[in-house]
Design an enzyme around this catalytic site. Sequence first.
Site, PDB file in Angstrom:
ATOM      1  N   TYR A 154      80.875 115.778  58.813  1.00 25.98           N
ATOM      2  CA  TYR A 154      79.719 116.000  59.925  1.00 25.98           C
ATOM      3  C   TYR A 154      78.447 115.553  59.169  1.00 25.98           C
ATOM      4  CZ  TYR A 154      76.978 116.694  64.215  1.00 25.98           C
ATOM      5  OH  TYR A 154      76.006 116.968  65.135  1.00 25.98           O
ATOM      6  N   LYS A 158      76.189 111.914  59.514  1.00 30.96           N
ATOM      7  CA  LYS A 158      74.871 112.019  59.994  1.00 30.96           C
ATOM      8  C   LYS A 158      73.824 111.599  59.179  1.00 30.96           C
ATOM      9  CE  LYS A 158      75.541 113.441  64.251  1.00 30.96           C
ATOM     10  NZ  LYS A 158      75.478 112.566  65.623  1.00 30.96           N
TER      11      LYS A 158
END
Length: 246
Positions: A154, A158
């Site tokens: 993640y 991002k």
Amino acid sequence: MLENQVAFVTGAGRGIGKAIAKALASEGAAVIVNYNGSAERAAQVVEEIQAAGGKAEAVQCNVADFAACGETLADVIKRYGRLDILVNNAGITRDNLLMKMSEEDFDAVVNTNLKGTFNCIKHVSRQMLKQRAGRIINISSVSGVMGNAGQANYSASKAGVIGLTKAAARELASRGITVNAIAPGFIRTEMTEVLSDAVKTAVTEQIPMKHFGETEDIARTAVFLASPGAGYITGQVICVDGGMAM
């Protein structure tokens, strides 16, 4: 403020995406509520927007699918004649410690969060270049700014969104198109509500403002970046995180 504009918001069936879709519609934009899994949730968002006097429709598309993105966005542009605002919000998590993380879980998160953002920008850029105007708003995360244990996939996805934002901003700026990212911190959503009280307390201690944010905090920032008042802002990452990343 956004009358006669068309907005496409990915992952808009719940949480931050839903709040952004409703906020853009409240300012006069016609909003395409994109969803992948739950038609019922998306229909509810459309219903709420229309009940408040706004314009919206739900459109299914898995943003990780390059071809599907192309077909979906081409259809939207054909039917509306334009696309003014793109909000890349769709995202998933598959949390685990790095040494335990499977290749499948790493790929799934990167394909949706990062490649999905690329897919959408790629397929709207030609129309925005033709219009010589457009607003692209990418939803990153404080995890992409600071890193977060247990979220290697993640955080990487991002952080990648931030790099993609800056590169796209440089490429598109001369045609009047702005590209910015919002990096939310811990926001009160269904995803954070499942955290234990102990985890919530520990997280809150890391936040200088000592509380979680609300989805409306992100939505208001997105509306500003889509507005005429943000016309000279591009390539920026705005952290809406109660001070976590300062």
